[in-house]
Each structure stands twice: as C-alpha cells, then as structure tokens.
Enzyme design. Structure first.
Site, PDB file in Angstrom:
ATOM      1  N   GLU A  36       0.837  -1.206   0.000  1.00 57.01           N
ATOM      2  CA  GLU A  36       0.000   0.000   0.000  1.00 57.01           C
ATOM      3  C   GLU A  36       0.877   1.263   0.000  1.00 57.01           C
ATOM      4  O   GLU A  36       0.707   2.156   0.825  1.00 57.01           O
ATOM      5  CB  GLU A  36      -0.990   0.006   1.171  1.00 57.01           C
ATOM      6  CG  GLU A  36      -2.231   0.802   0.851  1.00 57.01           C
ATOM      7  CD  GLU A  36      -3.340   0.699   1.890  1.00 57.01           C
ATOM      8  OE1 GLU A  36      -4.370   1.342   1.675  1.00 57.01           O
ATOM      9  OE2 GLU A  36      -3.182  -0.013   2.895  1.00 57.01           O
ATOM     10  N   TYR A 106      -0.136  -7.572  -1.592  1.00 55.74           N
ATOM     11  CA  TYR A 106      -1.187  -6.806  -0.923  1.00 55.74           C
ATOM     12  C   TYR A 106      -2.511  -7.348  -1.446  1.00 55.74           C
ATOM     13  O   TYR A 106      -2.976  -6.994  -2.522  1.00 55.74           O
ATOM     14  CB  TYR A 106      -1.013  -5.315  -1.224  1.00 55.74           C
ATOM     15  CG  TYR A 106      -2.084  -4.432  -0.644  1.00 55.74           C
ATOM     16  CD1 TYR A 106      -2.611  -4.668   0.623  1.00 55.74           C
ATOM     17  CD2 TYR A 106      -2.558  -3.327  -1.348  1.00 55.74           C
ATOM     18  CE1 TYR A 106      -3.596  -3.856   1.151  1.00 55.74           C
ATOM     19  CE2 TYR A 106      -3.532  -2.496  -0.829  1.00 55.74           C
ATOM     20  CZ  TYR A 106      -4.048  -2.765   0.425  1.00 55.74           C
ATOM     21  OH  TYR A 106      -5.020  -1.942   0.946  1.00 55.74           O
ATOM     22  N   ASP A 145       0.298  -7.944   3.510  1.00 51.45           N
ATOM     23  CA  ASP A 145      -1.030  -7.755   4.083  1.00 51.45           C
ATOM     24  C   ASP A 145      -1.979  -8.672   3.319  1.00 51.45           C
ATOM     25  O   ASP A 145      -2.365  -8.374   2.194  1.00 51.45           O
ATOM     26  CB  ASP A 145      -1.428  -6.281   3.945  1.00 51.45           C
ATOM     27  CG  ASP A 145      -2.834  -6.014   4.437  1.00 51.45           C
ATOM     28  OD1 ASP A 145      -3.512  -6.955   4.901  1.00 51.45           O
ATOM     29  OD2 ASP A 145      -3.278  -4.847   4.343  1.00 51.45           O
ATOM     30  N   ASN A 147      -4.983  -9.390   4.298  1.00 55.04           N
ATOM     31  CA  ASN A 147      -6.358  -8.907   4.500  1.00 55.04           C
ATOM     32  C   ASN A 147      -7.298  -9.993   5.010  1.00 55.04           C
ATOM     33  O   ASN A 147      -8.450 -10.082   4.586  1.00 55.04           O
ATOM     34  CB  ASN A 147      -6.891  -8.273   3.203  1.00 55.04           C
ATOM     35  CG  ASN A 147      -6.869  -6.754   3.275  1.00 55.04           C
ATOM     36  OD1 ASN A 147      -7.218  -6.170   4.299  1.00 55.04           O
ATOM     37  ND2 ASN A 147      -6.456  -6.121   2.189  1.00 55.04           N
ATOM     38  N   ASP A 242      -1.303   2.557  10.093  1.00 51.20           N
ATOM     39  CA  ASP A 242      -2.296   1.822  10.886  1.00 51.20           C
ATOM     40  C   ASP A 242      -1.919   0.344  11.007  1.00 51.20           C
ATOM     41  O   ASP A 242      -2.516  -0.387  11.809  1.00 51.20           O
ATOM     42  CB  ASP A 242      -3.710   1.981  10.315  1.00 51.20           C
ATOM     43  CG  ASP A 242      -3.826   1.648   8.838  1.00 51.20           C
ATOM     44  OD1 ASP A 242      -2.782   1.461   8.161  1.00 51.20           O
ATOM     45  OD2 ASP A 242      -4.963   1.584   8.327  1.00 51.20           O
TER      46      ASP A 242
END
Length: 252
Positions: A36, A106, A145, A147, A242
């Site tokens: 990201e 990602y 990530d 997710n 984050d």
C-alpha cells in the site's frame, strides 16, 4: 536472514513521520517488503544505500502498490500474476534467488458488505495457483497484508466481525486451504497460543492504544522450510501506519 514486511498505508505520508533509511539501516534487514505504497513512478526518490529497489505501482493514482528493498540482487523480478484483471493494482512482486522465491503481496480487500468478495475469491484462486507453481521449483517465502484474520485468536472481537471483510468464512477458508497445500504461517508455527498479537488497528476509538486489533500481516513459507525458521515477530512498537511491521528470521 532477516526479512520484514510493512503495509505503510501511503509511503509519502510515512516519510514525513520517520526516517525510513535510518530505520532500514538500524534494523539491518536483508529484504524489506512494503505494501500500500500509494505511489506513482517519480513521486519520491528513495534509494537506500546497499539495496536494490523494485516498485510495482497501481494504475489508479494514490492507490495500492508494492515495493521490495533487497541487499542481494535477485536472478529475476516478476510483477503481478500474469493475469490482466489482477495486475492493474500493483499488488505483487516476486524475486527469484538461487534457493528461493520471495514474494510481497497486498491482497484485495473484500470491502464493506463483502461487495468485492467475488473478485477476492477469483484472486485467491489465481494466487494459490501461482505460489504452488513456484513452490514446485523452489521454496517460497511470502509476506504482506493478506487482508484476513485466520482464526478467532487473530482479532480482538471475532464474534462481532464474523461476516465482515477480513473475517468472513470464505476468506478464512481460503487461508486454510493455502496452509493445507503445503505452506506455514510462521508466527503461529512459533507462537500457536499467543493472544493479543495484532498488526493492524483502526484509527477510530483509540483502538491501537487499547490493542483492539487484527493480525492481517503475515510471513508464509513453504512447509519444507519450517525447520529453518528462527524467529517470527510482530513489531507493534513501530508507529507511522495503521499497520505495524512484521519480521521473519530464517536460516537460508
């Protein structure tokens, strides 16, 4: 060998909050993978001394994208899955070395109300086929990530999130399928019962300070590498996104 992975949620923003080059030097990382990055070519100049740098930008400005910083130059670099519908968002970079493949990924978010779950399942099928094909040739070290919080232990409030993106039955089943196909979740391999180990926290409701989070960031390796795993760490003290970085130490 030390590898790190971090969803930076916008690399330009991160660079205003920390000296990334100094962090890279302090950590003495062999391979550092980012997700990201939210960049286009030429928007920043980041060339840490001693590293080869590879970027995969999304076609959409300010969205997605990945990068890898590696001390050792790879034999080959591949961007994407080789499937047009999946290769427009800069989500994947693969480095080939003599004895392994290193992948940063990602994974697409299924979004609120699971509105993108069908695309997510198509991605999962294509991605699993991709890493299995590589694994036939050489062991795979995969990070990023993904997710998804795989098990209830991997997020603070599993019951409340059962049908939400990142903890839907479909996403969790696909993660399980990947493990069943010969891959290891390195953190859970070393820390099977550790609770409160999260890598992402909402910016709302003071979630990070309260450690109301999710474990979405992983190092996954081919099962035949499991005896070479030396350490797996979630670096939750590192601020700037984050997400926080995750780390793998492996004897390769």
């Amino acid at each position: 060998m030390k590898l790190m992975s971090w969803n930076v949620n916008g690399l330009r923003a991160l660079l205003t909050k920390m000296n990334f080059n100094s962090y890279l030097e302090e950590e003495n990382v062999d391979i550092f993978c980012l997700q990201e990055i939210k960049l286009q070519d030429g928007q920043i100049k980041l060339e840490p001394e001693g590293y080869h740098v590879y970027w995969n930008y999304a076609e959409k400005k300010g969205y997605s994208g990945t990068a890898i910083f590696t001390k050792k130059e790879p034999l080959a670099v591949t961007y994407g899955l080789g499937i047009k519908e999946h290769d427009q968002e800069g989500r994947l970079i693969t480095l080939e070395f003599e004895n392994m493949y290193v992948i940063t990924v990602y994974t697409p978010n299924a979004k609120r109300g699971l509105e993108r779950i069908d695309y997510r399942m198509d991605w999962e099928d294509a991605f699993l086929s991709y890493i299995k094909a590589l694994d036939v040739k050489k062991p795979v070290v995969l990070c990023g990530d993904l997710n998804v919080a795989h098990q209830e232990i991997d997020l603070k409030n599993p019951k409340a999130n059962r049908k939400n993106a990142g903890f839907s039955d479909q996403e969790r089943e696909r993660f399980s399928q990947m493990l069943e196909e010969g891959f290891i979740d390195t953190f859970r391999y070393l820390h099977p019962d550790q609770e409160g180990a999260y890598s992402w926290w909402s910016y709302r409701m003071n979630a990070r300070a309260k450690n109301v989070g999710w474990r979405l960031d992983y190092f996954i390796v081919s099962e035949r590498l499991k005896k070479q795993i030396r350490g797996a760490k979630i670096c939750n003290e590192v601020m700037g996104s984050d997400h926080c970085p995750v780390e793998l130490t492996i004897d390769l």
